[in-house]
Write a protein that holds these residues in place. Structure first.
Motif, short mmCIF file in Angstrom:
data_model
loop_
_atom_site.label_atom_id
_atom_site.label_comp_id
_atom_site.label_asym_id
_atom_site.label_seq_id
_atom_site.Cartn_x
_atom_site.Cartn_y
_atom_site.Cartn_z
N PRO A 271 0.85 -1.26 -0.10
CA PRO A 271 0.16 -0.01 -0.04
C PRO A 271 0.88 1.25 -0.04
CG PRO A 271 -0.03 -1.17 2.07
CD PRO A 271 0.66 -1.93 1.28
N ALA A 272 2.07 1.19 0.42
CA ALA A 272 2.86 2.44 0.55
C ALA A 272 3.28 2.85 -0.96
CB ALA A 272 4.19 1.97 1.25
N GLN A 273 3.04 1.94 -2.18
CA GLN A 273 3.54 2.64 -3.32
C GLN A 273 2.37 3.16 -4.02
OE1 GLN A 273 6.45 2.26 -4.11
NE2 GLN A 273 7.11 1.51 -2.05
N PRO A 274 2.10 4.36 -4.15
CA PRO A 274 0.92 5.11 -4.66
C PRO A 274 0.65 4.75 -6.26
CG PRO A 274 2.60 6.66 -4.42
CD PRO A 274 3.29 5.42 -3.86
N ASP A 275 1.65 4.23 -6.87
CA ASP A 275 1.58 4.19 -8.43
C ASP A 275 1.42 2.66 -8.69
OD1 ASP A 275 3.88 3.33 -7.58
OD2 ASP A 275 5.32 4.46 -9.13
N ARG A 276 0.99 1.98 -7.99
CA ARG A 276 0.68 0.45 -8.39
C ARG A 276 -0.60 0.43 -8.51
NH1 ARG A 276 2.95 -3.11 -11.72
NH2 ARG A 276 1.80 -5.12 -11.44
N ALA B 212 17.47 -17.88 18.52
CA ALA B 212 16.55 -16.93 18.64
C ALA B 212 15.14 -17.49 18.42
CB ALA B 212 16.86 -15.81 17.51
N GLU B 213 14.26 -16.76 18.88
CA GLU B 213 12.77 -17.13 18.62
C GLU B 213 12.20 -15.83 18.11
OE1 GLU B 213 11.67 -20.30 19.39
OE2 GLU B 213 13.73 -20.63 20.25
N ILE B 214 11.44 -15.91 16.97
CA ILE B 214 11.02 -14.80 16.29
C ILE B 214 9.59 -15.06 16.23
CG2 ILE B 214 11.09 -13.26 14.41
CD1 ILE B 214 13.83 -14.53 14.27
N ALA B 215 8.64 -14.06 16.59
CA ALA B 215 7.15 -14.10 16.31
C ALA B 215 6.86 -12.80 15.64
CB ALA B 215 6.41 -14.36 17.53
N GLY B 216 5.84 -12.95 14.59
CA GLY B 216 5.60 -11.71 13.86
C GLY B 216 4.03 -11.67 13.42
N VAL B 217 3.47 -10.57 13.58
CA VAL B 217 2.07 -10.14 12.82
C VAL B 217 2.21 -9.22 11.88
CG1 VAL B 217 -0.31 -9.46 13.49
CG2 VAL B 217 1.29 -10.67 15.27
N GLU B 218 1.83 -9.59 10.76
CA GLU B 218 1.95 -8.36 9.89
C GLU B 218 0.49 -8.15 8.87
OE1 GLU B 218 3.69 -10.01 5.94
OE2 GLU B 218 4.69 -11.38 7.32
N ALA B 219 0.29 -7.09 8.50
CA ALA B 219 -0.84 -6.97 7.74
C ALA B 219 -0.74 -5.89 6.70
CB ALA B 219 -2.17 -6.52 8.55
N THR B 220 -1.39 -5.89 5.52
CA THR B 220 -1.39 -4.73 4.74
C THR B 220 -2.75 -4.77 4.02
OG1 THR B 220 -0.98 -6.34 2.55
CG2 THR B 220 0.78 -5.27 3.65
N GLY B 221 -3.21 -3.36 3.86
CA GLY B 221 -4.84 -3.35 3.36
C GLY B 221 -4.73 -2.20 2.61
N GLY C 99 -10.13 5.57 -8.26
CA GLY C 99 -9.07 6.43 -8.19
C GLY C 99 -8.81 6.94 -6.93
N LEU C 100 -9.56 6.70 -5.86
CA LEU C 100 -8.93 7.07 -4.53
C LEU C 100 -8.60 6.00 -3.72
CD1 LEU C 100 -8.90 9.21 -2.29
CD2 LEU C 100 -11.08 8.85 -1.79
N HIS C 101 -7.61 6.07 -3.07
CA HIS C 101 -7.13 4.76 -2.10
C HIS C 101 -6.54 5.19 -0.92
CE1 HIS C 101 -7.09 1.51 -5.57
NE2 HIS C 101 -7.08 2.70 -6.23
N ALA C 102 -7.01 4.38 0.24
CA ALA C 102 -6.27 4.76 1.35
C ALA C 102 -5.75 3.12 1.86
CB ALA C 102 -7.50 5.00 2.38
N SER C 103 -4.43 3.26 2.10
CA SER C 103 -3.88 2.08 2.24
C SER C 103 -3.04 1.97 3.62
CB SER C 103 -2.84 1.82 1.20
OG SER C 103 -1.76 2.97 1.13
N PHE C 104 -2.45 0.86 4.14
CA PHE C 104 -1.73 0.69 5.56
C PHE C 104 -0.99 -0.37 5.15
CE2 PHE C 104 -5.30 -2.04 6.43
CZ PHE C 104 -4.49 -2.94 7.35
N ALA D 29 1.08 4.42 6.46
CA ALA D 29 -0.23 4.72 6.00
C ALA D 29 -0.15 5.90 4.86
CB ALA D 29 -1.04 5.16 7.09
N GLY D 30 -1.15 5.96 3.91
CA GLY D 30 -1.21 6.91 2.96
C GLY D 30 -2.48 6.86 2.13
N VAL D 31 -2.62 7.84 1.49
CA VAL D 31 -3.96 8.40 0.70
C VAL D 31 -3.32 8.88 -0.43
CG1 VAL D 31 -5.90 9.65 0.58
CG2 VAL D 31 -5.33 8.86 2.90
#
Length: 798
Positions: free
Chosen positions: A124-129, A641-650, A657-662, A696-698
């Motif tokens: 979502p951070a890439q506004p041109d895709r 090492a022990e590594i735990a992760g939570v990730e999300a994109t939206g 033409g209007l996009h809100a992303s995170f 995050a971006g608009v």
């Protein structure tokens, strides 16, 4: 159906009312002759919905084109005009749409959806895709075909680097890493940064260990160890990231994941060119500039073509040195180019021959010192560095209509890096003293694989691979004009492996993927001079099997759950050790990762797209390149090492033409071992891995007629606190800052103008607590954010 006019075709049109597209290479690959250029009709079709464009092509040429695919009307066709064969015109209409045309006879075609390749969610951070309406985004890093919903693993795809993209800023993998929290990177300088995926980070320093993230240019790796080369991404179609260890498909080193740079393909049908240029002004700093160009030349239409890219850029300095009374000392210049020759002899065969060369040269290092000022330091000497890469590649493919594909990829990569550090203060010398480190690496790879992908049937892949890498580390210490050589090492690795993977559609909704890679590898190490110690192993062999198990379950029409289990490893080797004239060996390390996730897609241009995943990793015998309190480098296995992760994109599109992303990543990790236990518990973390990062971006894009369009975007990113390294000596804090960027773009026909601003709030923070390893003991080094800067750029396409 679109028809040229017989009654039989009218009846066919009544039975199959949808519209179509054409199979462009079918006539070529089956050996059917094309009409001579002199007899080709003149065709002119304006941009419009694809179904109407196909009807218009049928009307102008007399061809019959039929289809029952409903997605055609949601696609938009390009403008085509000129004297060409109907086959060439159809190919241009369908290129990149996800559809293909199958020849029924010499003048009739049926349009159907093409076999899909692996797809991945947009970042979502890439506004041109933008995704193509009605079609999937296509990625190739999985080496097999799968739709986005059925791909059982976390993956992202970042685009918008093509010459026609409205964001014309010169970008590298450093910029990509800053744009998505899934990637982390060091900030030692362009061309000598390391990159990590989802918190699998071993060390902030460059040394003898193999990279945790494997970086590929098309089918060929860009290196085996050392920093990532910071290639300029001009005319790159997409950057694809597969998260988690990829030992089954990519072998040793890909324990964090793989990153694939996909260049734009050579167009065999049309001549095209573009030129892009810009100037950048940094508040309180030196100006910068960039210029790049691309030319695409069909040599023999539909058979042979050449695509060349060249570029040069300068990042103006913004760091001062009060002892030498200099300002803006950290200027960096990048220049390079690429060339690809493509040959399509027919019958499904294609050959690509490519070359790449790039050089980065920095006048001085980019660090400051807290005790001096936010953007200043005190040093006796300049500390320049350079990074060079050359690549040769050859990729041969053979495709069959049945979905079978044969591929052979060969590559040779040469890397040269050189660093100079001011060691005067480190040894308390009255005269200037330098410490230099030069690394030279030569990598040869060969891979051959056979795969088959047919929707709804078992898809499989089998391959063999060979790798030979030679890495030489040379060091010197002493007066700037006559430093004396000190002990270095050479590591040579040879690896042979066989791998396979298959996906079985157990039901219409559930698919199971199984795979494994068997590897036999040997690494031999040799000191550059006779060491003072003999307690090291000159050669070590590794034999491993790395399995994969993955599931994909389609729980709704546009929603799927996935689960994945995979392993990976890195080979051991020989490295310099603390003290004078000493070396020591380091063991292989390994990682096991499990993840579960959810992915949902929108069905049109509006709605919500969401991807989320939970992951857990166990990393054993972690290899790390380190420095001791006297500024001496060494490599060691520092623990587990022990590594735990939570990730999300939206990405939410409430209207066209209007996009809100995170995007966000939460990572919890803890390192256990004697080195880590010397730190307080809160600092027993892997380096460069903040607990939380997000962006995050608009953005809004609108068109004014057919000739022009506009876009505006605003984005913000936050990077949490991390530490420089493991242990009480290296647990220096860094990060914990936020940055706001914005961009405006306007395009009129073949001209694009952009105005972009980075760090608009002029935030002042420490990105990275290292610049000169010989004075690490001071714990005063910082790498400041570049102050507020604005770029004005223009691109002209021909």
């Amino acid at each position: 159906m679109a028809s040229g006019g017989s009654s039989r075709h009218d009846r066919r049109r009544a039975l199959q009312p949808a519209l179509a597209c054409v199979l462009f290479p079918i006539l070529i690959l089956t050996g059917q002759p094309l009409a001579a250029r002199a007899d080709a009709p003149r065709i002119a079709i304006a941009p419009q919905p694809l179904d109407r464009a196909v009807m218009e092509l049928a009307r102008q040429t007399g061809f019959d084109i039929i289809s029952t695919e409903p997605g055609l009307r949601r696609m938009r066709s390009p403008r085509i005009a000129g004297k060409m064969t109907p086959q060439t015109a159809l190919r241009r209409l369908l290129e990149g749409t996800g559809f293909r045309a199958v020849a029924i006879d010499a003048h009739s075609f049926r349009i159907e959806r093409a076999p899909l390749r692996v797809v991945a969610p947009r970042v979502p951070a890439q506004p041109d895709r933008e995704a193509s309406p009605g079609g999937d985004i296509i990625v190739t890093a999985s080496k097999r075909s799968s739709s986005l919903l059925r791909f059982p693993g976390s993956a992202i795809l970042i685009g918008g680097f093509a010459p026609g993209a409205q964001d014309t800023r010169p970008r590298t993998m450093d910029d990509v890493a800053r744009a998505t929290p899934v990637l982390q990177n060091t900030e030692l300088g362009i061309g000598r940064n390391k990159i990590f995926i989802r918190g699998i980070a071993d060390s902030s320093f460059n040394g003898a260990t193999q990279s945790t993230a494997s970086l590929y240019f098309d089918e060929v790796p860009l290196g085996y160890s050392g920093p990532e080369p910071s290639l300029n991404l001009y005319d790159i179609k997409a950057v694809e990231v597969l998260e988690g260890p990829q030992g089954t498909l990519y072998g040793a080193g890909a324990i964090g994941g793989i990153i694939r740079l996909t260049p734009n393909a050579v167009d065999l049908t049309r001549t095209a060119a573009s030129v892009s240029s810009g100037i950048t002004a940094t508040q309180g700093g030196e100006p910068g500039f960039d210029v790049a160009g691309m030319a695409n030349l069909p040599i023999v239409e539909d058979r042979i073509g050449l695509r060349v890219v060249g570029y040069r850029s300068r990042d103006g300095g913004y760091i001062g040195d009060r002892l030498r009374r200099l300002s803006n000392i950290n200027r960096t210049d990048t220049e390079g180019g690429r060339a690809t020759l493509r040959i399509d002899p027919g019958a499904g065969w294609s050959v690509e021959l490519g070359a790449l060369k790039q050089r980065i040269a920095a006048v001085d290092a980019q660090y400051a010192e807290r005790i001096v000022a936010a953007l200043d330091r005190r040093s006796r000497l300049a500390q320049p560095y350079s990074s060079d890469i050359s690549l040769l590649r050859a990729v041969v493919r053979k495709r069959w209509d049945s979905g079978l594909e044969l591929l052979s990829a060969t590559g040779y990569i040469d890397r040269q890096t050189a660093d100079v550090f001011d060691a005067t203060r480190a040894i308390g010398s009255t005269g200037p003293t330098v410490y230099t480190n030069a690394q030279s690496a030569a990598l040869f790879v060969q891979e051959a694989r056979l795969s088959r992908a047919v929707p709804g049937k078992i898809g499989w892949l089998f391959g063999v691979a060979y790798l030979h890498n030679r890495d030489i580390q040379a060091r010197a210490f002493g007066p700037p004009n006559q430093p004396l050589d000190i002990i270095g090492v050479t590591n040579q690795t040879d690896s042979v492996s066989a791998f396979g993977e298959a996906t079985w559609p157990a039901t219409d909704r559930l698919s199971v993927t199984l795979g494994a890679r068997a590897t036999a590898a040997r690494t031999d190490g040799e000191p550059s001079s006779r060491p003072r110690n003999n307690s090291f192993v000159r050669g070590r062999a590794t034999r491993r099997v790395d399995p994969t198990l993955a599931l994909s379950w389609l729980v709704a029409k546009r929603t799927a759950l996935f689960a994945r289990f995979q392993t990976g490893y890195r080979t051991g080797g020989l490295a310099v050790a603390p003290g004078v004239g000493r070396v020591q060996d380091f063991r292989s390390d390994s990682v096991i990762v499990g993840e579960i996730g959810l992915r949902t897609q929108r069905s049109g241009e509006t709605g919500l797209e969401l991807s989320a995943a939970l992951s857990y990793a166990r990393w054993r015998d972690i290899q790390a390149d380190l420095y001791n309190r006297r500024g001496q480098p060494y490599t060691a296995n520092i623990g587990n090492a022990e590594i735990a992760g939570v990730e999300a994109t939206g990405d939410w599109a409430p209207l066209r033409g209007l996009h809100a992303s995170f995007a966000l990543l939460y990572s919890y990790n803890i390192v256990d071992g004697p080195t880590a236990q010397s730190s307080v518990r809160v600092n027993r973390r892997l380096p460069e891995t903040p607990a939380f990062s997000g962006n995050a971006g608009v953005r809004y894009h609108w068109s004014h007629g057919r000739a022009s369009d506009f876009n505006v975007a605003v984005s913000a990113r936050y990077v949490g606190r991390s530490v420089l390294g493991t242990g009480d000596f290296l647990d220096v804090s860094q990060g914990k800052y936020a940055v706001v960027d914005a961009q405006f773009g306007w395009r009129w026909k073949g001209i694009a103008l952009t105005v972009s601003g980075d760090n608009l709030a002029n935030a002042s923070a420490n990105r990275f607590s290292l610049g000169n390893p010989t004075i690490l003991a001071t714990r005063q080094q910082t790498t400041p954010l570049r102050p507020r800067n604005v770029r004005v750029g223009v691109t002209i396409g021909f």
